[in-house]
Motif scaffolding. Structure first.
Motif, short mmCIF file in Angstrom:
data_model
loop_
_atom_site.label_atom_id
_atom_site.label_comp_id
_atom_site.label_asym_id
_atom_site.label_seq_id
_atom_site.Cartn_x
_atom_site.Cartn_y
_atom_site.Cartn_z
N ASN A 61 23.94 16.99 52.90
CA ASN A 61 22.93 16.04 53.38
C ASN A 61 21.94 16.67 54.35
O ASN A 61 21.29 15.98 55.14
N PHE A 62 21.81 17.99 54.27
CA PHE A 62 20.89 18.71 55.15
C PHE A 62 19.46 18.19 55.00
O PHE A 62 18.65 18.24 55.92
N ASN A 63 19.16 17.66 53.81
CA ASN A 63 17.78 17.21 53.55
C ASN A 63 17.30 16.13 54.52
O ASN A 63 16.11 15.91 54.65
N ALA A 64 18.23 15.47 55.20
CA ALA A 64 17.82 14.42 56.15
C ALA A 64 17.30 15.01 57.46
O ALA A 64 16.58 14.33 58.20
N ILE A 65 17.68 16.24 57.76
CA ILE A 65 17.42 16.75 59.11
C ILE A 65 16.67 18.06 59.16
O ILE A 65 16.50 18.65 60.23
N VAL A 66 16.20 18.55 58.00
CA VAL A 66 15.46 19.82 58.00
C VAL A 66 14.26 19.72 58.93
O VAL A 66 13.45 18.80 58.80
N GLY A 67 14.17 20.65 59.86
CA GLY A 67 13.02 20.63 60.77
C GLY A 67 13.16 19.65 61.92
O GLY A 67 12.29 19.58 62.78
N LYS A 68 14.24 18.86 61.92
CA LYS A 68 14.46 17.88 63.01
C LYS A 68 15.52 18.38 63.98
O LYS A 68 15.45 18.11 65.17
N VAL A 69 16.55 19.05 63.45
CA VAL A 69 17.59 19.63 64.29
C VAL A 69 18.21 20.78 63.51
O VAL A 69 18.23 20.76 62.28
N ARG A 70 18.69 21.79 64.25
CA ARG A 70 19.28 22.95 63.57
C ARG A 70 20.80 22.92 63.72
O ARG A 70 21.31 22.82 64.84
N PRO A 71 21.53 23.00 62.61
CA PRO A 71 23.00 22.93 62.66
C PRO A 71 23.58 23.96 63.64
O PRO A 71 24.57 23.68 64.31
N GLY A 72 22.94 25.14 63.73
CA GLY A 72 23.43 26.16 64.65
C GLY A 72 23.43 25.66 66.10
O GLY A 72 24.30 26.04 66.89
#
Lengths: 522, 449
Positions: free
Chosen positions: A269-280
């Motif tokens: 579900n990374f597509n929800a947060i690309v450019g909004k928050v970084r998992p790292g």
């Protein structure tokens, strides 16, 4: 040749008057036999010259029995597969709000680029001096993924999401072994994709489920109760499969790390947060990225996918072979452990060759087109569309965790259908008749009669409004007790409901030549 | 942005319907101190023309197989794919569909998978096949796990002439799943005693034919010994075109056949995406990994197809599943099926003969060069030559003169110095007399004879 078996068993009996045709066809919907019923073994659609006579070098191992493979000429082949294609629903057909699967627009520029001879017609083992552009592309895609995830290394070779999960968990197991530890438990939320527990089990781990709290997210206190020196990792999807952002994620990561375990994030579900928050930045140690979801490479009716895995500094040394290294001296391919450099301890190899190059080209074409600003906008539009749809249906359908915002997908349960005699499956099938691909149904398993709707950023407002209007009409019909519209659905698809029980009880998994008496009876 | 249909006005209206002032309100669950406030330090959006320019520049730095005399194989092969195949797999309804979970509107995908499964079963000589795996190497690793489940043993015996990448893939999974692997040493000139190593502790024997060095193997005696010891025979085929001419593993007692299907329908594409073939006996089907399409009827009695036996799979069985595989290689399997339908039995057999003839002509010509020895007494379209000195240097020198002449074994087996003078050479129907003559002339030049 007509398809005998494709026509109704008893024409006219089960079907409404006026629908019966001699051929069984319905205008553009044409019944299509199997190639084994129409083709012949002596027919070919490829003109090849017979080679000059030769004495074979097969050592007596030549094939003697016939294979039975049917051939069709080129026009027959074209028509067969075009007709079959017309029985499929794709993103290009209409809205495809299949939750968790991210059916977004597949740009055709991606396809064109992947077919350039410089990418499509190069061999994985030709000299590296002749594939410098390919290595450059892998390094460039990797650079983008590093920036988007905030994690220092990417293992590019996994062939799909589940393969990426396996790769990430292998890196974790290898890292533990390097510390001289062998832990036995992996914590997995009950709402997780089935691939998570399956992956953990494949590596010999015992799966310890953790329930969600009332709001649909994982409680850090519940995780802490399960942490021990036996826990190797937690596998957490974020945003989770209920379409909610795990707001305790940072605390969970800290607790997991304090226990000496690793944090695997399912990046479906990374597509929800690309450019909004970084998992790292959230403390993730490993996360696979489905290029076929977030980065628009086509799903192709079930693959091929691509599942590169982002790795934290703690796991990066264990990245599998081969990998591409970009440094001051340029880009080079590392195929063996001894070339990997100081500090590296690759855990092995997970497949032949270098990963899904064709998918890498497509994903990079998408990223370059969008840019960092476009991808951020895409995430925002996906979340906006899901919430718009949720808000527009909330008065008619029930939400399992109350009326709260969601991320890229909206989740409903079936409480609102109670007493109607209509199930989630019936509702999904009725959507087919209205011209929509249904949402994901009965997943996540923790929500009864789940309907998981992911419109993606690719739908126009007019398209969303039509889908909402149709769903509202269906919901009101269900509440009115208009059962026939649902239990008989779909009525207008190429097939009515198929008997899945029969398929599983008496499996017919291939065509076989009909027995001679059947032919005589015909 | 050309991929995003919502306008600023749409967005404003939608936010109003939801009842929030701005988009950030919808991201409120993300910890505020972790949220990115501005786009990352990466390039901004670009036109189609600009993207095309960037990617073409990278593509132009590579040497496509079709642009030179080309003889590279080792598990991926250059074949001609008819134009019809690529057109059909780009039909929107195939390309942009999902795994066929809703069978009423997925009969196109499901029927082609049923055709694919039947073709694979016929070709391998087996009873049933699944709807594809990622590629040949991962299919091989899954086959070993399946053999462990079926025999309740956890030790696999691998032929030394198995493709080194396949060996390493199987060994990596085995090591991390805490299973045992016994891999024999390579025997490029033949003479491996695999049968002597089979005993009743072994779950399966994994043999490739034609093997990594191009040699063909009669699997029947291996199968006999394996079965007597209660083990299974897993046959690996990396060049599926060979099955047009060579006895299929199913006729020689194989219990599981895995193959790389790239050669039929799919481009080289630097190693992926490819399509793994997986076939077995009917009695083992409930331990098989991967998707399966099955025949059934609809509510009106019409024949149709569905995904079936899902109780083996991760989305139902979770930690008790036969595999963690979810997505497979649907579109590559479709390309395989379409190409094989175009070929038919007659076309496939002719294609196989063309490949074999091409390899015979090249082997005979290279064998004439002083200092060059052809190691194989049997082969299909690939064989191994010994050259004086370093094979890797020879291959680089050939490449510098515009001939891609094969794979130095040292590229895959760097630790085995005794294999440092070996080159695996493949020849297919795409190679012309001129290509072969160019190879011979340039190799003579490089070797100075």
């Amino acid at each position: 040749m007509l398809n005998r078996e494709g026509r109704p068993a008893e024409a006219g009996k089960a079907r409404a008057a006026g629908q019966h045709t001699f051929t069984g066809n319905r205008a553009l919907q044409i019944e299509e036999a199997l190639i084994f019923e129409t083709g012949r073994t002596d027919v070919t659609g490829v003109d090849l010259d017979e080679p000059p006579a030769f004495a074979n070098r097969l050592g007596g191992l030549e094939r003697t029995a016939p294979i039975g493979l049917p051939g069709l000429t080129e026009p027959e082949t074209m028509r067969h597969y075009v007709r079959l294609s017309q029985k499929n629903y794709g993103i290009d057909t209409g809205p495809f709000p299949l939750g968790s699967c991210t059916m977004k627009h597949n740009p055709r520029l991606n396809e064109k680029m992947a077919r350039l001879p410089g990418f499509a017609d190069i061999h994985p083992l030709q000299p590296t001096s002749t594939v410098e552009g390919a290595l450059e592309l892998i390094a460039e895609l990797s650079r983008w993924l590093v920036a988007l995830t905030g994690m220092p290394a990417i293992a590019m070779t996994p062939k799909a999401g589940a393969h990426g999960e396996l790769t990430g968990m292998m890196a974790i197991k290898a890292a533990l072994a390097a510390r001289g530890e062998k832990r036995s438990v992996v914590i997995v939320p009950e709402s997780a994709h089935g691939t998570n527990p399956a992956t953990a089990a494949l590596l010999g781990y015992r799966v310890e489920p953790v329930p969600a709290r009332k709001d649909g997210t994982v409680d850090v206190e519940e995780v802490k109760k399960r942490l021990s020196p036996e826990v190797a990792a937690i596998m957490l999807t974020n945003p989770n499969t209920c379409g909610l952002f795990e707001r305790d994620v940072v605390a969970i990561a800290e607790a997991v790390h304090a226990a000496g375990a690793y944090f695997y994030a399912d990046g479906a579900n990374f597509n929800a947060i690309v450019g909004k928050v970084r998992p790292g930045d959230l403390g993730v140690d490993a996360m696979h990225i489905n290029l076929h979801k977030t980065f628009s490479t086509p799903h192709g009716g079930g693959g091929p996918g691509a599942g590169p895995v982002a790795l934290s500094a703690a796991l990066a040394p264990f990245a599998p072979l081969p990998h591409v290294v970009a440094d001051a001296s340029g880009v080079r391919l590392v195929e063996h452990a001894e070339e990997a450099g100081a500090g590296a301890a690759p855990f092995g190899r997970i497949c032949a060759f270098h990963g899904q190059m064709g998918m890498f080209v497509r994903a990079l074409a998408y990223m370059l087109s969008h840019g960092a600003d476009g991808m951020r906008q895409a995430s925002e539009d996906a979340v906006l569309s899901a919430n718009y749809l949720r808000a527009s249906l909330a008065d008619l359908m029930s939400q399992p965790f109350g009326d709260r915002f969601c991320m890229h997908e909206a989740l409903f349960d079936d409480r609102w259908l109670e007493g109607t005699g209509i199930t989630t499956l019936d509702f999904a099938k009725a959507m087919i008749d209205e011209g929509f691909h249904p949402m994901t149904v009965y997943f996540p398993l923790v929500v009864r009669g789940a309907m998981l709707i992911e419109p993606t950023e690719s739908e126009s407002k007019a398209s969303l409004d039509l889908m909402i209007a149709a769903m509202r009409d269906l919901a009101m019909a269900a509440k009115r007790g208009d059962k026939a519209r649902f239990t008989g659905a779909p009525a207008h698809a190429p097939r009515r409901r198929l008997d899945e029980t029969r398929a599983a009880r008496q499996p017919v998994l291939r065509w076989t030549k009909p027995a001679p008496q059947n032919l005589a009876a015909e | 942005m050309r991929y995003l249909p919502l306008t600023p006005e749409d967005r404003a209206e939608m936010l109003a319907r939801i009842g929030v002032p701005d988009i950030d309100a919808l991201f409120a669950d993300i910890p505020a101190d972790k949220r990115l406030r501005a786009p990352l330090d990466l390039p901004r959006r670009q036109s189609e023309l600009a993207v095309e320019r960037t990617l073409r520049r990278m593509a132009d730095k590579n040497v496509p197989a079709g642009s030179v005399p080309f003889f590279v194989g080792c598990g991926a092969y250059k074949h001609h794919v008819p134009a019809t195949v690529d057109h059909l797999i780009q039909r929107s309804e195939f390309l942009t569909a999902y795994t066929p979970y809703q069978p009423e509107i997925s009969q196109g995908t499901l029927q082609t998978l049923f055709e694919f499964q039947t073709q694979v079963a016929m070709l391998t000589g087996m009873e049933v096949a699944n709807a594809s795996m990622y590629d040949g190497s991962t299919a091989a690793a899954e086959a070993v796990l399946m053999a462990h489940r079926l025999t309740k043993r956890r030790k696999a015996l691998l032929s030394g002439n198995l493709h080194p990448h396949y060996r390493d893939t199987i060994a990596t999974v085995a090591r991390l799943a805490e299973d045992e692997i016994v891999a024999l040493a390579p025997a490029p000139a033949g003479g491996e005693d695999l049968i002597g190593r089979i005993d009743d502790s072994v779950s399966c024997v994994v043999v490739q034919t034609p093997d990594f060095y191009g040699r063909l193997h009669d699997l029947a005696p291996i199968a006999e010994k394996a079965h007597a010891a209660g083990a299974l025979l897993i046959a690996v085929v990396t060049e599926v075109v060979s099955l047009g001419l060579v006895r299929p593993p199913g006729d020689m007692g194989a219990d599981i056949v895995v193959a790389e299907g790239q050669s039929i329908g799919n481009p080289l594409s630097f190693g992926g995406p490819y399509v793994g073939l997986f076939a077995t006996r009917q009695k083992f089907v409930r331990q098989m990994p991967g998707r399966l399409a099955g025949e059934t009827i609809d509510a009106e009695g019409r024949r149709g197809y569905v995904l079936t036996l899902a109780t083996r799979e991760q989305h139902i069985r979770r930690e008790k599943a036969t595999s963690n595989i979810c997505t497979n290689s649907g579109l590559c399997a479709l390309a395989f099926t379409i190409h094989l339908t175009l070929l038919g039995e007659a076309g496939l057999k002719r294609l196989a003969r063309l490949n074999h003839a091409s390899a015979i002509a090249l082997a005979d010509a290279l064998g004439q060069i002083p200092g060059v020895t052809v190691l194989n007494d049997t082969f299909f379209n690939e064989f191994t030559i010994r050259v004086p000195g370093s094979a890797a240097s020879v291959i680089d020198a050939l490449a510098a003169k515009g001939v891609l002449g094969g794979v130095p074994v040292s590229r895959l087996e760097p630790a085995r110095k005794e294999l440092g003078d070996l080159i695996v050479v493949a020849a297919t129907e795409v190679n012309t007399d001129e290509d072969r003559a160019a190879y011979v002339a340039v190799l003579r030049e490089v070797l100075g004879c």
